[in-house]
Design a protein around this motif. Structure first.
Motif, PDB file in Angstrom:
ATOM      1  N   TRP A 143       0.948  -1.391   0.358  1.00 13.45           N
ATOM      2  CA  TRP A 143       0.306  -0.062  -0.249  1.00 13.45           C
ATOM      3  C   TRP A 143       0.937   0.747  -0.089  1.00 13.45           C
ATOM      4  O   TRP A 143       1.469   1.263   0.775  1.00 13.45           O
ATOM      5  N   LYS A 176      -1.932   3.162   3.779  1.00  6.85           N
ATOM      6  CA  LYS A 176      -3.142   2.640   4.735  1.00  6.85           C
ATOM      7  C   LYS A 176      -4.134   3.909   4.952  1.00  6.85           C
ATOM      8  O   LYS A 176      -4.548   4.916   5.163  1.00  6.85           O
ATOM      9  N   TRP A 177      -5.373   2.894   5.258  1.00  3.03           N
ATOM     10  CA  TRP A 177      -6.303   3.234   5.442  1.00  3.03           C
ATOM     11  C   TRP A 177      -6.351   4.284   6.507  1.00  3.03           C
ATOM     12  O   TRP A 177      -6.255   3.859   7.529  1.00  3.03           O
ATOM     13  N   ALA A 200      -6.913   4.659   1.727  1.00  2.71           N
ATOM     14  CA  ALA A 200      -6.077   4.501   1.293  1.00  2.71           C
ATOM     15  C   ALA A 200      -5.559   4.201   0.207  1.00  2.71           C
ATOM     16  O   ALA A 200      -6.141   4.124  -0.731  1.00  2.71           O
ATOM     17  N   SER A 258      -8.706   2.789  -3.200  1.00  2.00           N
ATOM     18  CA  SER A 258      -9.007   1.135  -2.851  1.00  2.00           C
ATOM     19  C   SER A 258      -9.939   1.410  -2.934  1.00  2.00           C
ATOM     20  O   SER A 258     -10.378   0.268  -3.701  1.00  2.00           O
TER      21      SER A 258
END
Length: 666
Positions: free
Chosen positions: A64, A67-68, A87, A270
């Motif tokens: 990634w 990140k989320w 993300a 995402s």
């Protein structure tokens, strides 16, 4: 629902499932998380701590850029569900670049076997990365930007994989259209996606013939002004018309000096769409399904690793066409995301001889083999001789996908392909789910022929009756997925309402739990026949017919009947060298009576040379229902039908049965 809970009905289930005693198989090394009986604990934690479980899997499996902010937003009652919101990642980077950094630069990524024996191409991860970067630069030259759609109408050749990963690299949405589709089917999909570029080839090889493909694309291009470029792969060596300013050859584009550069992957959110694909149409008009980048990739890699236990030295062969979801998840994104070597085959299972698949297994030392029950039955038809001609000892794991595998096919697969030692993973999932949902895992439980066994970690299911209550043991109900999962389809732009409800995702498939808690998939829940008030599952009657030694394939549908409400109409394909006689029809009816009961005896059995199937191998029962009911003026959308020529034979066969009954006064 079909109630199989009473003594009589329980006997029915047992009689349909020969050899349901558990089968143990040769052990082999498992992933550390599955050793020492840890599966039950892992499954429990994956449900109780669902978000933490998926967060861990996403971190472990993918690269990634960012990140989320949250793992999961929304639930089945929300207007929208988001996985890993905030993300950023790229699918092409995850399938290629990171493997170069992990020491897999010179490892074979893709082994391609053409239909012609001498045609083999091998791409290392470095080579595939270079090809993808070149083609991504070509797409950018054509004006393709993030969010644009690229339609891919190619045979099973390496350029198909390159085009998919190149599209993903620059943030374009790819829509793969099966190369066996007609121009009308292609037109529907290209228009629906509003594609800017169409990628096709001059021809496709099928059973030794080069079938023109570019003319189909030309018909579509005449009606689609939004397609500004058509890139054509030379495959069949045919002369084709090329429109100046629009049509170019793949080889010419790839040879240009200005595309031989690194193409930096685009950072995708995402929730950005990775691809659009269409369902097979076995129950009606094909529908558009869209999958997101982060959630789908997480689930494709998760299931590839968990179910197939992919190791560094595995050679993985999924026999599906990439035009279907199985090919997306288990030829391209799942295995390549894990750095696996995958085999891709252009040809047909029985051409030029019925040993072709086993020849490929021996040639490339395949270790994991994933195919469909319809293929297994076709190979089984020729007996064990073609298998025994080849050394297939490299195999360590076998898989099945597409429909519930009947126990007879399971036993043949296990005995002759698996040498009575290899595990068979009978997997259940759908285009909508993005990946496998229900399947045994290697060495975690003994197997039962024909059972999908258990939901995967992270997947919580219910089987409910018509009242929404949990079913009893051996009672068929609807399979529900109770919690969101990362591979779930993206609902935006669907042409109907939400497929999710307060109780979860209704799969539309029937299932039951047996007395040991094993899951048995029973086909579509609407495939139930109401005979004199008794509800009988078509899969139940089909399984009974398939236990007869003369029957190769069977499909059962309901036919309107003024006295019974519905009558049972069966279509049967016989094994080789079996004669179509009236005496055999009588034997088949008696056989079903013995296995299930007189209520399930087919009123009509029609001999057929083949069943109408989608290109992904699913029987199109809606067509069979229309023929049985003499409603064959229009079959609706048959764009996904593999062999339309069967329809005339089926209709004529039905007419012959009707004429016979009329002439005899029946």
């Amino acid at each position: 629902m079909v109630n199989l809970g009473d003594a009589r009905s329980s006997k029915r289930v047992e009689s349909l499932l020969p050899g349901t005693s558990t089968v143990r198989h040769r052990p082999f090394p498992l992933a550390p998380s599955l050793q020492q009986g840890a599966y039950e604990n892992m499954y429990r934690k994956s449900i109780e701590e669902s978000q933490q479980y998926w967060s861990g899997r996403a971190s472990e499996l993918l690269h990634w850029y960012k990140k989320w902010d949250s793992i999961l937003e929304g639930d089945f009652t929300s207007p929208e569900i988001k996985w890993f919101a905030g993300a950023e990642l790229n699918a092409s980077y995850n399938c290629l670049d990171r493997h170069l950094e992990m020491g897999r630069r010179n490892k074979a990524a893709l082994i391609w076997q053409g239909e012609r024996e001498q045609e083999v191409r091998v791409f290392t991860y470095q080579m595939l990365h270079s090809e993808v970067c070149r083609f991504a630069n070509i797409l950018k030259k054509k004006g393709v930007k993030k969010g644009d759609c690229v339609s891919i109408y190619l045979p099973m050749i390496p350029e198909l994989v390159v085009a998919m990963l190149a599209s993903a690299r620059i943030g374009a949405v790819h829509s793969v259209v099966f190369s066996g589709f007609s121009s009308a089917s292609l037109l529907t999909r290209v228009k629906d996606c509003g594609s800017k570029v169409l990628i096709t080839s001059d021809a496709v090889f099928r059973a030794g013939r080069a079938i023109p493909l570019k003319p189909n694309a030309d018909e579509v291009l005449e009606e689609c002004d939004h397609v500004t470029s058509c890139i054509v792969v030379r495959r069949g060596g045919r002369d084709v018309s090329m429109t100046e300013g629009r049509d170019t050859w793949w080889s010419d584009e790839m040879a240009a000096e200005d595309v031989d550069l690194l193409c930096e992957p685009v950072k995708m959110s995402s929730d950005d769409t990775l691809f659009a694909l269409y369902t097979s149409g076995s129950t009606g008009k094909p529908k558009k399904v869209m999958h997101t980048t982060g959630g789908y990739l997480t689930y494709a890699l998760h299931t590839s690793k968990l179910v197939f236990d992919l190791q560094e030295d595995d050679i993985f062969w999924c026999t599906a066409d990439i035009g279907w979801m199985t090919g997306h998840s288990y030829i391209v994104y799942g295995p390549l995301g894990l750095g696996t070597t995958v085999v891709m085959y252009e040809g047909m299972p029985l051409y030029p001889e019925p040993d072709r698949f086993w020849w490929i297994v021996e040639k490339f030392r395949i270790s994991i083999f994933y195919t469909a029950p319809t293929v297994i039955r076709a190979l089984m038809y020729f007996g064990n001789g073609p298998v025994e001609k080849h050394d297939i000892s490299s195999l360590r794991l076998l898989g099945s996908v597409g429909e519930p595998i009947n126990p007879e096919a399971w036993h043949w697969y296990h005995e002759y392909v698996g040498g009575k030692q290899l595990p068979i993973l009978d997997t259940w999932w759908q285009t909508e789910t993005g990946g496998i949902m229900v399947s045994p895992l290697p060495d975690t439980v003994p197997l039962k022929p024909g059972s999908a066994v258990q939901p995967l970690p992270g997947i919580e299911i219910d089987i409910v009756n018509a009242s929404g209550e949990k079913t009893e043991v051996n009672e068929v109900g609807r399979l529900l997925i109770k919690k969101p999962w990362p591979g779930m389809l993206k609902e935006q732009n669907r042409d109907s309402g939400s497929i999710y409800g307060k109780d979860g995702y209704d799969t539309g498939d029937g299932a039951l739990y047996d007395e040991d808690g094993y899951v048995w998939m029973m086909g579509r829940v609407d495939d139930v026949i109401n005979v004199e008030g008794q509800r009988i599952g078509t899969a139940e009657v089909e399984s009974a017919l398939l236990t007869h030694r003369s029957v190769a394939e069977a499909a059962v549908v309901g036919k309107p009947d003024s006295l019974k409400g519905q009558a049972i109409y069966a279509y049967v394909t016989l094994n080789r060298n079996v004669e179509q006689t009236e005496e055999l029809l009588r034997q088949l009816r008696e056989h079903v009576c013995e296995k299930i009961g007189s209520i399930a005896s087919p009123d009509t059995i029609q001999y057929v040379t083949g069943l109408p199937k989608t290109r992904s191998g699913k029987i199109m029962r809606r067509i069979l229902k229309k023929i049985a009911a003499d409603e064959h003026e229009s079959f609706g959308d048959i764009s996904t039908l593999a062999d339309p020529s069967l329809l005339a034979d089926l209709v004529e066969g039905k007419k012959h049965i009707h004429d016979e009954k009329t002439s005899t006064g029946a």
